[in-house]
Design an enzyme around this catalytic site. Structure first.
Site, PDB file in Angstrom:
ATOM      1  CE  LYS A  26      -5.196   2.101   2.378  1.00 16.95           C
ATOM      2  NZ  LYS A  26      -4.139   1.332   3.049  1.00 16.95           N
ATOM      3  CG  ASP A  65      -1.990  -1.066   1.185  1.00 13.58           C
ATOM      4  OD1 ASP A  65      -1.767  -2.108   0.522  1.00 13.58           O
ATOM      5  OD2 ASP A  65      -3.057  -0.869   1.805  1.00 13.58           O
ATOM      6  CE  LYS A 120      -6.967  -1.082   2.626  1.00 17.56           C
ATOM      7  NZ  LYS A 120      -5.622  -1.567   2.990  1.00 17.56           N
TER       8      LYS A 120
END
Lengths: 483, 345
Positions: free
Chosen positions: B245, B177, B281
């Protein structure tokens, strides 16, 4: 496994519908003079909900007399006192909003999501708004101490039964008039529940009278010599008949009639939101909205992209049980209206426009019409000119802003319009050119009690809502002591 | 605009058959868009040519989807689905191997009283905890996700960010991430952001030729405008993001329904144009079952079935898990339990 939403019905138990209702005259429920009744059905199931009285000319006379009698004291009340009653009504509407929302969805066929999230909050907001005006009429711009007109005869349609009642009754009472209101034949129940709210609020007898009935009741009310003011929302055809009836009398009239609004999408529009606005413009309340965006004018350079997105979005619309909280599109209000929509859609096909609907299963009982899109429509098609008053969208294209204005204004109506563009200067230029009473930009079907609403040409005259809405219920200002 | 691009590239893409962003074919699809990322000017013109976003309309749509009523069987399905989509997260300075092992144990068996309860999708930790998490998770199938690239601020030199990434991958991270350089984005240096994402993606490669999946965090709370969110979504997907995300969870405004809806729409449009499937996400601030269900409704009505799996939609969350468990227990027993009937992390 797929994410299928399980049924989520709102409970019917929150509303107690009596097997029969009388007329609400002089603070009491009374049977019709000649004892006539008619049935009101739920359009989503054709189930009979109740039996209501059919008011005759005698009943109209009785109600107008009651309103006249009540007018003397009601109009003499200080504005602040009238405001108290209106605030009380607004709060009662809020307290009973769940019950009224279910009732409205049952009697009208509209989805509970709309009656709960749009109709009822707006009804309460309207009463709150005009309650605030009641003691400030000196400052409304109509001169010192403007006077009420007297008895208002009000005839409302079936598409937003309680909301249209609020639009009519709230300004009338705030300005000191008394009313006789006739709800539509197919949706009488919420007005009768409102009568109960008037009693709960302790509203003096005769200030609000509710007469249920068909077109003949409305005609008798409009023609009654004791009526000082006629307010009508409904079809252009009936509006014209009313104008003829009152011509030559000293009755003041406001008419809010049909429309064939252009929803104009430029190639620089926020497209995802434009798609939502188009859907909201034509499928809100099954398209049974006088200001519905029933003509989509889309710039040719973006037409294919927009229509793809619109069709994709239409595939996600959920048609079905109005009481299910996940329903987007409910039932058509009556068999008569369904027949009219069906006939016009068939005319569209016959005239060569291309018809498209997402695949959706319609319930077997009740009155239903799938959301429908017509492409390849031109100004010459009936479906581009006549008000369909159903979930049917006619798509036309344009090349330049000037052409968009020309096409948008090329209609006998002029109630509303929508402009979708990210360019502020074009938005303002368009708004000045469009001949429509309400213009939305980058949104559609947004209502607020502070905003005036009304049309041009065959869409009627007079404004409802806002400070402008007071004018319809006030006599021209006169010097102190002249009256 | 997106569909216009779809049409313009029609001969190249010929009927975009869906390919996963992490698959081998995706590179070819991205290459077909190479002209828009050829230089700074082209990229800028492309991103600024995307349709604008009307804030009021976007927020209204998200709010309307939030009124969907998810009951009974649909609720049971959605709760289990949400559980299986959680990236169970601990990103604290005070994290210890013990804390991470406890979290892993919880991820494997979220509800100790019900072994039928689905496990979470991943455990999300800082790079130095990856090895611990990997070991604790064993053969459970739960992924280890590691934040990297000088998380959460992203304010470090590129070599440091790449080393951070390589470390995490070498320690066994299945997913990275990364945070973008918001400073570069806000000052209009789109190509810098693009190149950095590409470089991090290359750093995700393993010696055996496979690669850790890359999630790109935008920190939408710092980008502020919805137009920025749409642009950065396209930018990241063009650079090869496997997931986009919303947030780090470390700033005041984290995932919101409108921002997530907008990213879902960007993913939908990117897929229509290239055929490449990218995941989404939302992270930070999603704490209740009610909230989670609203997000799943948005996925369902924007992207549909193919995205309703942990492969393509994740929740970055920690406290959400216990609320889902309590609601799950309520559905099976008919009564609400309480915080003592679920485990503390």
């Amino acid at each position: 496994m797929t994410f299928d939403y399980a049924p989520a019905p709102e409970s019917r138990a929150v509303v107690d519908i009596a097997p029969s209702y009388g007329l609400f005259v002089d603070g009491e429920f009374v049977p019709a003079h000649d004892g006539k009744v008619f049935k009101t059905v739920s359009p989503s199931s054709e189930e009979v909900l109740s039996e209501v009285a059919q008011a005759s000319a005698e009943d109209v006379d009785r109600a107008v007399k009651a309103a006249r009698k009540a007018f003397e004291k009601w109009s003499a009340l200080p504005g602040a006192e009238r405001a108290k009653y209106l605030f009380r009504i607004a709060r009662l509407v809020q307290e009973r909003s769940r019950e009224l929302a279910v009732l409205e969805s049952l009697d009208n066929g509209k989805p509970i999501r709309e009656s709960r999230d749009a109709d009822l909050p707006l009804v309460a907001a309207h009463f709150f708004y005009y309650a605030g005006w009641a003691d400030k009429l000196d400052h409304a711009g109509y001169g010192h101490n403007p006077r009420p007109l007297g008895v208002a005869g009000q005839v409302i349609p079936w598409n937003f039964p309680l909301l249209m009642l609020a639009w009519k009754i709230a300004p009338a009472l705030a300005t000191g008039n008394t009313v006789v209101l006739k709800p539509a034949e197919t949706t009488p129940l919420s007005a009768l529940f409102f009568a109960d709210i008037c009693r709960q609020a302790g509203l003096p007898k005769g200030v609000v009278n509710i007469l249920t009935g068909d077109g003949s009741t409305g005609a008798a009310l409009v023609a009654h010599p004791g009526v000082d003011k006629v307010a009508f929302t409904g079809s252009t055809e009936v509006g014209k008949a009313i104008a003829r009836t009152v011509a030559g009398s000293d009755k003041k009239v406001t008419l809010e009639l049909g429309g064939k609004a252009a929803n104009i999408v430029f190639d620089d529009a926020p497209l995802d939101q434009a798609v939502e606005g188009i859907v909201n413009g034509i499928f809100f309340n099954q398209g049974q909205v006088c200001c519905a965006g029933s003509r989509l004018l889309v710039q040719e350079s973006v037409a294919e992209e927009l229509l793809d997105a619109l069709k994709r979005r239409m595939r996600t619309l959920r048609v079905g049980d109005p009481l299910d909280k996940n329903t987007d599109i409910g039932a058509i209000n009556s068999a008569e209206q369904l027949a009219r929509i069906t006939a016009l859609a068939e005319a569209g096909e016959a005239e060569g426009a291309e018809r498209w609907s997402p695949s959706c299963e319609l319930p077997s009982a009740g009155y239903w019409f799938a959301p429908t899109l017509f492409t390849g429509v031109t100004q010459a098609h009936r479906i581009a000119r006549e008000e369909i008053f159903g979930p049917v969208l006619s798509v036309l294209t344009f090349r330049t802003p000037a052409e968009a204005v020309e096409k948008a204004n090329n209609t006998p109506y002029g109630l509303s319009a929508g402009i979708w563009t990210e360019k502020g200067s074009r938005m303002l230029w368009m708004a000045n050119k469009l001949r429509a009473g309400v213009i939305w930009s980058n949104t559609f079907n947004k209502f607020d009690p502070a905003s005036p609403f009304g049309g041009y040409q065959e869409s009627g005259f007079g404004r409802e809502g806002g400070r402008h809405g007071l004018e319809a219920y006030l006599a021209p200002s006169s010097p102190e002591g002249a009256r | 605009m997106t569909w216009r691009y779809a049409r313009r590239y029609a001969p190249l893409v010929t009927m975009p058959i869906t390919v996963p962003a992490y698959g081998k074919e995706a590179a070819g699809r991205l290459a077909s868009m190479a002209d828009v990322t050829a230089d700074d000017g082209a990229l800028r013109r492309f991103l600024h040519g995307l349709p604008g976003v009307d804030a009021v309309g976007l927020e209204a749509r998200a709010a309307t989807l939030g009124t969907r009523s998810i009951k009974t069987t649909a609720k049971a399905y959605a709760i289990d689905l949400a559980l299986s989509m959680i990236d169970l997260t601990t990103l604290e300075g005070a994290d210890t191997p013990g804390k991470v092992r406890a979290l892993c144990a919880k991820g494997i068996h979220p509800d100790p009283t019900d072994r039928g309860c689905p496990q979470v999708a991943a455990i999300c930790v800082y790079p130095d905890m990856v090895a611990t998490a990997k070991e604790a998770l064993g053969g459970s199938g739960i992924h280890v996700a590691s934040v990297a690239t000088a998380f959460p601020a992203g304010r470090a030199a590129l070599p440091v960010k790449l080393a951070d990434t390589r470390d995490a991958v070498a320690a066994g991270a299945d997913e990275i991430d990364m945070v973008i350089d918001r400073g570069a984005f806000l000052s209009g240096r789109y190509m810098d952001v693009f190149e950095e994402i590409k470089a991090v993606r290359e750093a995700c490669a393993r010696p055996d030729g496979s690669a850790a999946h890359l999630k790109v965090i935008f920190e939408t709370g710092e980008l502020q405008t919805y137009d920025n969110v749409r642009r950065v979504s396209w930018l990241a997907m063009l650079a090869g993001a496997d997931f986009i995300k919303t947030s780090t969870g470390k700033v005041a405004v984290n995932a919101t329904p409108p921002v997530t809806l907008l990213m879902l729409e960007a993913v939908r449009d990117f897929h229509a144009t290239t055929g490449v499937q990218v995941g989404v996400k939302p992270a930070g601030g999603i704490r209740t079952t009610k909230d989670a269900l609203k997000y799943l409704v948005m996925v369902n009505e924007t992207l549909g079935e193919p995205w309703l799996t942990a492969d393509w939609f994740r929740f970055g969350a920690s406290s959400l898990l216990n609320d889902l468990l309590m609601q799950r227990q309520k559905l099976s027993t008919g009564r609400y339990s309480g915080p003592d009937y679920v485990t503390v992390d």
